[in-house]
Every structure is written in C-alpha cells, then in structure tokens.
Motif scaffolding. Structure first.
Motif, PDB file in Angstrom:
ATOM      1  N   ALA A 153      18.234  55.575  20.705  1.00 19.79           N
ATOM      2  CA  ALA A 153      17.288  55.086  19.691  1.00 19.79           C
ATOM      3  C   ALA A 153      17.078  53.582  19.837  1.00 19.79           C
ATOM      4  O   ALA A 153      15.942  53.085  19.706  1.00 19.79           O
ATOM      5  CB  ALA A 153      17.810  55.418  18.293  1.00 19.79           C
ATOM      6  N   PHE A 154      18.154  52.851  20.131  1.00 20.05           N
ATOM      7  CA  PHE A 154      18.030  51.404  20.340  1.00 20.05           C
ATOM      8  C   PHE A 154      17.156  51.106  21.561  1.00 20.05           C
ATOM      9  O   PHE A 154      16.355  50.165  21.554  1.00 20.05           O
ATOM     10  CB  PHE A 154      19.415  50.775  20.516  1.00 20.05           C
ATOM     11  CG  PHE A 154      20.258  50.760  19.269  1.00 20.05           C
ATOM     12  CD1 PHE A 154      19.667  50.728  18.023  1.00 20.05           C
ATOM     13  CD2 PHE A 154      21.647  50.789  19.343  1.00 20.05           C
ATOM     14  CE1 PHE A 154      20.439  50.713  16.860  1.00 20.05           C
ATOM     15  CE2 PHE A 154      22.425  50.778  18.197  1.00 20.05           C
ATOM     16  CZ  PHE A 154      21.819  50.743  16.953  1.00 20.05           C
ATOM     17  N   VAL A 155      17.326  51.891  22.624  1.00 21.40           N
ATOM     18  CA  VAL A 155      16.499  51.701  23.827  1.00 21.40           C
ATOM     19  C   VAL A 155      15.025  51.908  23.497  1.00 21.40           C
ATOM     20  O   VAL A 155      14.160  51.120  23.921  1.00 21.40           O
ATOM     21  CB  VAL A 155      16.937  52.669  24.953  1.00 21.40           C
ATOM     22  CG1 VAL A 155      15.944  52.619  26.110  1.00 21.40           C
ATOM     23  CG2 VAL A 155      18.324  52.309  25.453  1.00 21.40           C
ATOM     24  N   VAL A 156      14.731  52.941  22.716  1.00 21.40           N
ATOM     25  CA  VAL A 156      13.339  53.212  22.340  1.00 21.40           C
ATOM     26  C   VAL A 156      12.761  52.053  21.538  1.00 21.40           C
ATOM     27  O   VAL A 156      11.628  51.605  21.785  1.00 21.40           O
ATOM     28  CB  VAL A 156      13.250  54.530  21.539  1.00 21.40           C
ATOM     29  CG1 VAL A 156      11.841  54.725  20.981  1.00 21.40           C
ATOM     30  CG2 VAL A 156      13.636  55.714  22.413  1.00 21.40           C
ATOM     31  N   LEU A 157      13.519  51.546  20.575  1.00 19.22           N
ATOM     32  CA  LEU A 157      13.044  50.429  19.760  1.00 19.22           C
ATOM     33  C   LEU A 157      12.782  49.187  20.606  1.00 19.22           C
ATOM     34  O   LEU A 157      11.762  48.493  20.436  1.00 19.22           O
ATOM     35  CB  LEU A 157      14.067  50.113  18.658  1.00 19.22           C
ATOM     36  CG  LEU A 157      14.190  51.148  17.531  1.00 19.22           C
ATOM     37  CD1 LEU A 157      15.346  50.801  16.608  1.00 19.22           C
ATOM     38  CD2 LEU A 157      12.889  51.222  16.736  1.00 19.22           C
ATOM     39  N   LEU A 158      13.690  48.891  21.530  1.00 21.45           N
ATOM     40  CA  LEU A 158      13.510  47.739  22.411  1.00 21.45           C
ATOM     41  C   LEU A 158      12.295  47.924  23.312  1.00 21.45           C
ATOM     42  O   LEU A 158      11.558  46.960  23.576  1.00 21.45           O
ATOM     43  CB  LEU A 158      14.767  47.535  23.268  1.00 21.45           C
ATOM     44  CG  LEU A 158      15.962  46.905  22.558  1.00 21.45           C
ATOM     45  CD1 LEU A 158      17.218  47.086  23.392  1.00 21.45           C
ATOM     46  CD2 LEU A 158      15.713  45.430  22.312  1.00 21.45           C
ATOM     47  N   THR A 159      12.099  49.131  23.790  1.00 19.60           N
ATOM     48  CA  THR A 159      10.961  49.408  24.668  1.00 19.60           C
ATOM     49  C   THR A 159       9.647  49.162  23.939  1.00 19.60           C
ATOM     50  O   THR A 159       8.745  48.493  24.461  1.00 19.60           O
ATOM     51  CB  THR A 159      11.015  50.855  25.182  1.00 19.60           C
ATOM     52  OG1 THR A 159      12.256  51.063  25.868  1.00 19.60           O
ATOM     53  CG2 THR A 159       9.861  51.151  26.120  1.00 19.60           C
ATOM     54  N   VAL A 160       9.530  49.692  22.738  1.00 14.88           N
ATOM     55  CA  VAL A 160       8.301  49.494  21.955  1.00 14.88           C
ATOM     56  C   VAL A 160       8.087  48.016  21.661  1.00 14.88           C
ATOM     57  O   VAL A 160       6.964  47.496  21.790  1.00 14.88           O
ATOM     58  CB  VAL A 160       8.360  50.305  20.646  1.00 14.88           C
ATOM     59  CG1 VAL A 160       7.184  49.965  19.740  1.00 14.88           C
ATOM     60  CG2 VAL A 160       8.375  51.793  20.939  1.00 14.88           C
ATOM     61  N   ALA A 161       9.158  47.316  21.272  1.00 17.26           N
ATOM     62  CA  ALA A 161       9.033  45.886  20.964  1.00 17.26           C
ATOM     63  C   ALA A 161       8.550  45.100  22.164  1.00 17.26           C
ATOM     64  O   ALA A 161       7.692  44.203  22.039  1.00 17.26           O
ATOM     65  CB  ALA A 161      10.377  45.342  20.474  1.00 17.26           C
ATOM     66  N   ASN A 162       9.054  45.418  23.354  1.00 18.93           N
ATOM     67  CA  ASN A 162       8.659  44.672  24.549  1.00 18.93           C
ATOM     68  C   ASN A 162       7.277  45.064  25.040  1.00 18.93           C
ATOM     69  O   ASN A 162       6.590  44.251  25.665  1.00 18.93           O
ATOM     70  CB  ASN A 162       9.701  44.861  25.648  1.00 18.93           C
ATOM     71  CG  ASN A 162      10.882  43.933  25.467  1.00 18.93           C
ATOM     72  OD1 ASN A 162      10.835  42.766  25.827  1.00 18.93           O
ATOM     73  ND2 ASN A 162      11.940  44.448  24.861  1.00 18.93           N
ATOM     74  N   LEU A 163       6.863  46.291  24.783  1.00 18.26           N
ATOM     75  CA  LEU A 163       5.499  46.690  25.140  1.00 18.26           C
ATOM     76  C   LEU A 163       4.467  45.970  24.279  1.00 18.26           C
ATOM     77  O   LEU A 163       3.295  45.886  24.650  1.00 18.26           O
ATOM     78  CB  LEU A 163       5.327  48.204  25.003  1.00 18.26           C
ATOM     79  CG  LEU A 163       6.030  49.054  26.073  1.00 18.26           C
ATOM     80  CD1 LEU A 163       5.904  50.537  25.734  1.00 18.26           C
ATOM     81  CD2 LEU A 163       5.460  48.780  27.463  1.00 18.26           C
ATOM     82  N   ARG A 164       4.881  45.455  23.151  1.00 15.18           N
ATOM     83  CA  ARG A 164       3.966  44.708  22.284  1.00 15.18           C
ATOM     84  C   ARG A 164       3.673  43.318  22.820  1.00 15.18           C
ATOM     85  O   ARG A 164       2.733  42.670  22.386  1.00 15.18           O
ATOM     86  CB  ARG A 164       4.532  44.601  20.865  1.00 15.18           C
ATOM     87  CG  ARG A 164       4.569  45.900  20.093  1.00 15.18           C
ATOM     88  CD  ARG A 164       4.982  45.666  18.656  1.00 15.18           C
ATOM     89  NE  ARG A 164       4.023  44.852  17.936  1.00 15.18           N
ATOM     90  CZ  ARG A 164       2.951  45.329  17.295  1.00 15.18           C
ATOM     91  NH1 ARG A 164       2.717  46.635  17.291  1.00 15.18           N
ATOM     92  NH2 ARG A 164       2.129  44.521  16.660  1.00 15.18           N
TER      93      ARG A 164
END
Length: 768
Positions: A153-164
């Motif tokens: 879940a942390f990986v997913v959150l970081l991925t979305v944040a960096n895609l922004r």
C-alpha cells in the motif's frame, strides 16, 4: 468526450502539464533536499540498529565497538560527499556513476555502475517501505501479520504521488522529512542535556545477550558493512542534477553538503545516545521495538514527543523510497537515450515525469516485498553492495577524468577522488565478503545479468539501425501497385473500399470473397455493387484466413512492387474489443504484415443509428479528393518505402508528418536528413505540447476530412522484428496511431511493413 478512465487519471494525477512548463518544475534547494535526500536521512532510523544486531553475536561487551565503527562509517560518508561534490560540478547534466564511468572508464564499467545503482534503487524502495511498515507495526502490533499488504500500500501511495510530478512530490514530502530531522535533533539535544545530571537507562539495558562467537576482525567488518547502509542514497543528487533550479551544479553541491551534515550528525548522535542510554537489542526485540524508538522512549517517555517521533520515523522511512522514485526513472531515461534500455523509458508522462520508469520501479519493488515476505533483515542483506560498486566506479572515473583533462587544480581534485575511490573500494570488498552468504550473492549475481540484458537491448537497437539505414530503398523507385480486395460482406465498407481502390487505378485488382454466402449469390451481389468491375473470386475452405494468404502468396511480384490487401470492415459501434474479436479480419491483418511486399489497408466504417457514417449512400463512389498522409518516426529506408507507396496512390496531395513529442528534440536534424534523402515530398513538423501523440494526429487528419468530399489515406511505415519481445523495445507509435484513427470517418489506414533480417519473422513494431 472524456472516459471514466481518463477522469480517474485526472483526479489521481492532476491535469496535463505542457512541455513548455518544464523549467517551472525545477526544484529549489529547500524542496530538492527532501526529494533527493530522504534515503540517506532515513537510514539513521536503522543503520545503528543493523550494526548492533551483528555485534551482539559476541555478547553485550562487543557493543562497545559501535561508536568507533560509527565514526569510521561517518568518515567514509564525508569522503564520499566531498568526492561527489566534484562529480556534480563536473557533470551538471546528471547521470552520476553511469555517465562518469562510461565516459572515463569505458562502456562495460559504465554498464556495471548502472546495473549496480539500478538494483540499489529497487532495494531502496523495498527496504524503505518495509522499514516503514515495521515502524507502524511497532506502534500497532496488531498489524504485524498484514505487513506485506501494508508495504505494498505504501508503494502504491508513493507511486501515485510521484506520478503527479517532481515538484508536487517535493512539497508533499518536505514536512515529514524536515519534521523527522528536527525531531531527531530535539531527541539528541534532550538526551544529552539529561545525561549531564545522569543518563536515564533504557528498559533493555538488562537484556541478556549470550555470546555465540568471539570478537573478531570479521565480526567488526560485518558490523561496519551493516552500518554502512547510512551511505545509501548519496548517489541520488549526482543522478538528479538536472532537476535543480539554475545554477544546477552549484545548488546540487550545496544540497549535497547539507544532506551530508545532517546524516553524519544524526548517525553519530543516535549511536552515541544508544551507548549512553545502554540500549540493547536482539532479533526478537528489533521486530517490535527499534533502537531509535527505544532511545525516544527513554528520553521522552511515552509522551507526545515520543509518538511524534515514531510517526515521523514511519513517514521518513516510507518516503525514503522517494529518492529512488526520482532517480531510477532519470537513470533509466539516460540509458534509454543511449539505447541500453527500452525507448519507452525516455517518454515523459502527463506531469513531465518519466512515468514508465516510476511504474516499472514500483512493480520491481512489489515483487521483492512479496518474495521476501516484507522481512527487513533479509532484504537489508542485499543492500549496500550495489551502492559501493557504483561509488567506486564513479570515483575511479573521476580520477581518470582529472588526469586526462588536466584542468586547473586537477592534482588536488584527483587526490580527493582517489581517496574516495580507495575508501569505497575497500568498503565494497568488506561488504561483498562479509555479506556474501547472507544474501549479498543475489545482487552480485544479478549485476552481470542486468549488464547482459542492457547489452542485449543495445545490440538489438544497433541491428535495427543498421538495417534501416542500409540504403536499400531509394525515393522514386519504380513500383507497381496490385490490389487484393478481401470482402467478407458486401456492405457499405466494401463499397467504400472499392471506390477508394478505383481512385488510384491499381495495376491489377483481384476481388476475393472470404465469407459464408453461396458463390452464386456472391457473384450476383458483386456484379450489382461493382457494375463494371472485375469478377470476384470466391475462396473455398473452412479456414478463410489461410485461404486468403494462399491466394496472396500465389500472386507474382517484383522486389520493388507493392501488393495492397484491402480489408473493409463495418463496426456497429466504435469498439476496439469488437475489432480484436473479429477473428478473420484481425488475424488476417496481423499475418499479412509478414508477407513480402504486402501493404495492409484497413477500410473501417462505423454505423450510427444503423446507418454508415461518412460514406454517403454506400455506393462505390470514387472520392473527389484523396490526401495521403505519411506519419514518420525518423528518416530511413522504412520511411522512404512508405513514401514511395503513398505516391503510388496518386493522391491529390501527399505529405509526410513528424510529431515532436519530447522536449529537446533536434528537429533541425530531422529536416536536414529529410533533405539529404532526396525525398520530393514535403515534411511537416507537428507539435505535441502535452507529449500526447493522439491530439496532433487527429487534428491533422480532421483538417482533411472536414471537407465532406475528401478522404484521408493515412500511411504508416512499420518494420518487422525478429523476436516477440523485441516489440517491447519500441514505442509502437504506428499501432497507437492506427488505434486512434480506426473509427475516424473517411480515414483509410495502410500499414507498409519493412522486413528486418529473416523474412519469415511475424512480429511488427513502430519505426524507431
């Protein structure tokens, strides 16, 4: 009209950012620090603990060595920081160890450095989020059994944040990063002040630690290599210099110094307090209470500052992965530019980040987390080998650079980097030796495998380039265009296809029927449709695709001839799934692309309210005006062959079009090559301000079809690759354009394949 998927994408990632806004995404130092330094700063949360977990094998007495070891590690860190300050000034374009090693030591050392640092970035994400999950489960033990899911879940959150976007990620991560640093300094200051009148003692001070081995040099070196995780992430700033505000090199060097100061002081301070407070740890205790949390609890008690420290520790450990999220995509883009990784890694997404690199990194990290069951101790054994391999090659490369260029002050600079190379090289030997049987062998084996993969990708691109630029095709080569019109139904699409074919008067026309109607009925219907057209051949056999292929193969042709196979289709609605599920036509189009000299032309007609759109009364009328548009991705034999085909259509107008997608493209070079090739067809450059191929292509096509009497004949050069996985190495722009235009009214799509190597290959890919 926006789809639900595009709306969700906008909500999660935000609006598209134009390429012209690139300069506005560059980071000031205050945001660059949390973006690029979260990894080395966060390593203070576990570096001391990892060192202690090795020393306890020799009993409680061996913990006395932790402070001297920490000083040695801090010394190496200072040496690396000073060395890398020179690197960022010498290479302001970024690239770090890979660029330095490749330019000064050769391609192979450069690829070894790249493989080392790429593997380290993946491990950084896995280790960081797992460490963050451990910090969370330390405060909430009930979540321990869900540690894998929590880490993912942390990986997913970081991925979305960096895609922004980079700037958005920096703003988001600044508070927890600076908060963690501030809270650690408050803890260190409070702890040292309390020690003035007598240090408090940690609850674990009496923890029994039985010796299973004696103190030895090997044990000390193992503890050193475990504590050396404090150096991970130092490379990041050198890789990401191009993300800093101007002057980029100066700002990067200043940020590097600030990061080094914070890391050294926190690491020494935490280790010192662990000694003064008599903190002890073993594997069982470490699973629920980290050394940092023990120090915080001893200094603050179970008060608000302690819980704040725990929350910020969990935050910084998770956000430490952000260092990798910034640099893995950047290094991948550099390797893709040099043709050592798939070209897709060069592409910037909607928010001006290298989105493919971000997603690929997340996928690899999730794979590691699942494979190692989110076990921090097992994962951390894989750490550091890649870091120090890259450090050593980078510093050795800088030594070679100073000696080669002999710029002003080169002797002093060479000595600094030589000391750095020697120190990190020594640490590399220690780490590889002491951690080999504990898991480091996996990384040591993985690095040459990665190098082989990188070289394999480069060999493929070199082969493709040589084939495409062999000069086998010349503009204006004499060619005849024979046509096979494949009819599965005598409908509006068949009528439009026949009218289109008549517009360019082919050398021969062979209508064939590959449907289920009786032959006599087909002949009557065909005569009514074509009027004075040639008779239709009704193909027999249960496998219609194979029957068409056999018919096509039997037709004679010269090497420069074109054999156009026209496939009309009627769609009840604009559905890609419906297009793929049409077994006969879809399979036929795919298989025909591998046939020599065959051009596959798709004539789609979409029904609207039960009536065909853009076709008039569904009679085989010759279009009043045909405009041939050749979308190219470069200037080479495949492109020229496609232009030659477009000219055979005898259109009212023939143009070549190149879509500029990426910032910094050398468009003058494209235009110069076009002129040098002798192609007497105008080349237009289309701009894609949001790096999306679709809008400029559709806009250009609709300029033609805005005239109700005009038809756009879109010609796509494609080439055939030798292995299925080769398709993954290309952008497949041709496929993308055909997909976007498939349901556009009065648009006819032609694929002009170009064979590479053996003619029997059957996979296609977009022109590089």
């Amino acid at each position: 009209m926006a789809t639900s998927a595009s709306l969700l994408k906008r909500v999660l990632l935000g609006r598209q950012v134009a390429t012209s806004r690139m300069e506005h995404t560059l980071l000031p130092k205050v945001l660059a620090l949390p973006v690029f330094s979260s990894d080395p700063l966060s390593s203070n949360a576990y570096a001391t603990e990892e060192m202690m977990l090795v020393l306890i094998a020799a009993g409680a007495g061996a913990l006395a060595y932790r402070l001297p070891i920490a000083v040695a590690i801090a010394t190496v860190l200072i040496i690396v920081i000073v060395s890398y300050r020179q690197t960022v000034r010498a290479y302001p374009g970024g690239g770090g160890s890979y660029i330095v090693a490749r330019e000064n030591l050769g391609t192979l050392p450069g690829l070894v450095a790249a493989a080392a640092i790429l593997s380290d970035y993946v491990l950084t994400v896995a280790v960081s989020v797992v460490a963050g999950a451990v910090a969370v489960t330390s405060a909430a033990p009930a979540l321990t059994e869900h540690r894998v899911a929590l880490a993912i879940a942390f990986v997913v959150l970081l991925t979305v944040a960096n895609l922004r976007g980079v700037r958005e990620a920096g703003t988001l991560f600044a508070v927890p990063t600076y908060g963690f640093v501030a809270m650690v300094y408050v803890m260190l200051g409070t702890g040292l002040v309390r020690c003035v009148s007598g240090c408090p003692v940690a609850e674990t001070a009496d923890l029994p630690l039985e010796a299973t081995a004696g103190v030895s040099l090997f044990l000390i070196l193992r503890a050193f290599s475990s504590g050396a995780t404090a150096l991970t992430g130092v490379e990041a700033i050198a890789d990401g210099v191009s993300a800093f505000r101007r002057p980029q090199a100066r700002n990067a060097a200043a940020t590097l110094s600030a990061m080094g100061f914070m890391t050294v002081t926190m690491f020494i301070g935490i280790t010192l307090l662990s000694v003064l407070l008599q903190v002890r740890v073993n594997e069982e205790v470490a699973a629920s209470r980290s050394v940092l949390s023990q120090i915080g609890e001893t200094v603050f008690g179970r008060t608000l500052p302690f819980y704040l420290l725990q929350a910020l520790t969990a935050g910084i450990l998770i956000l430490a992965a952000n260092t990798s999220y910034q640099d893995f995509p950047r290094l991948s883009a550099i390797l893709a530019r040099d043709r050592f990784m798939p070209r897709q890694f060069e592409n910037r997404g909607d928010r001006l980040v290298f989105s493919n690199g971000v997603v690929f990194l997340a996928a690899l990290a999730v794979g590691l987390i699942v494979a190692f069951e989110a076990n921090l101790t097992r994962l951390i054994q894989l750490y550091v080998v890649g870091v120090f391999t890259a450090f050593t090659l980078s510093q050795a490369g800088m030594v070679r650079r100073w000696f080669r260029l002999r710029e002003e002050g080169w002797r002093r600079r060479m000595v600094i980097n030589a000391v750095g190379a020697s120190a990190t090289g020594l640490v590399l030997v220690i780490v590889a030796t002491t951690k080999f049987v504990h898991g480091a062998w996996i990384v040591i084996v993985a690095m040459p495998v990665i190098v082989l993969l990188l070289r394999g990708v480069n060999r493929h691109y070199s082969f493709v380039r040589a084939q495409l630029h062999a000069g086998r095709v010349r503009f204006g080569d004499p060619a005849r265009n024979r046509v096979v019109l494949v009819v599965t139904e005598l409908d509006a699409a068949a009528a439009q296809a026949l009218g289109y074919v008549r517009s360019f008067r082919p050398t021969e026309l062979h209508p064939v029927y590959a449907g289920s109607r009786p032959a006599a009925e087909v002949e009557v219907l065909w005569d009514a449709l074509s009027r004075t057209g040639p008779p239709i051949t009704v193909l027999e056999g249960r496998d219609r695709t194979e029957a068409v292929l056999q018919f096509v193969r039997a037709l004679p042709r010269e090497p420069t001839d074109f054999l156009t196979v026209v496939i009309p289709e009627v769609f009840r609605k604009p559905s890609l799934l419906q297009a793929v599920l049409r077994r006969t036509t879809f399979e036929l189009k795919v298989r025909l692309l591998s046939e020599p000299q065959v051009v596959v032309t798709d004539v789609p007609v979409v029904l609207q309210g039960g009536r065909p759109t853009g076709v008039g009364d569904a009679r085989p009328l010759v279009p009043q005006r045909v405009v041939a548009l050749v979308f190219i991705g470069g200037v080479h034999d495949s492109t020229i062959r496609a232009v030659n085909y477009a000219r055979s259509l005898e259109a009212a107008e023939t143009r070549a079009l190149y879509v500029a997608l990426e910032p910094g493209e050398n468009l003058d070079e494209i235009l110069d090559r076009w002129t040098e090739s002798g192609v007497e067809v105008p080349l237009d450059i289309l701009q894609a301000p949001f790096r999306d191929l679709g809008p400029p292509v559709i806009e250009e096509v609709r300029r033609v079809t805005a005239d109700p009497a005009a038809v756009a004949a879109v010609v796509m050069p494609e080439f055939l690759v030798t292995r299925w996985w080769h398709r993954l190495l290309h952008n497949n722009r041709a496929l993308f354009i055909k997909r976007r235009l498939l349901f556009e009214p009065r648009v006819i799509l032609s694929s002009v394949p170009f064979a590479l190597g053996a003619p029997e290959v059957s996979e296609t890919s977009e022109v590089p």
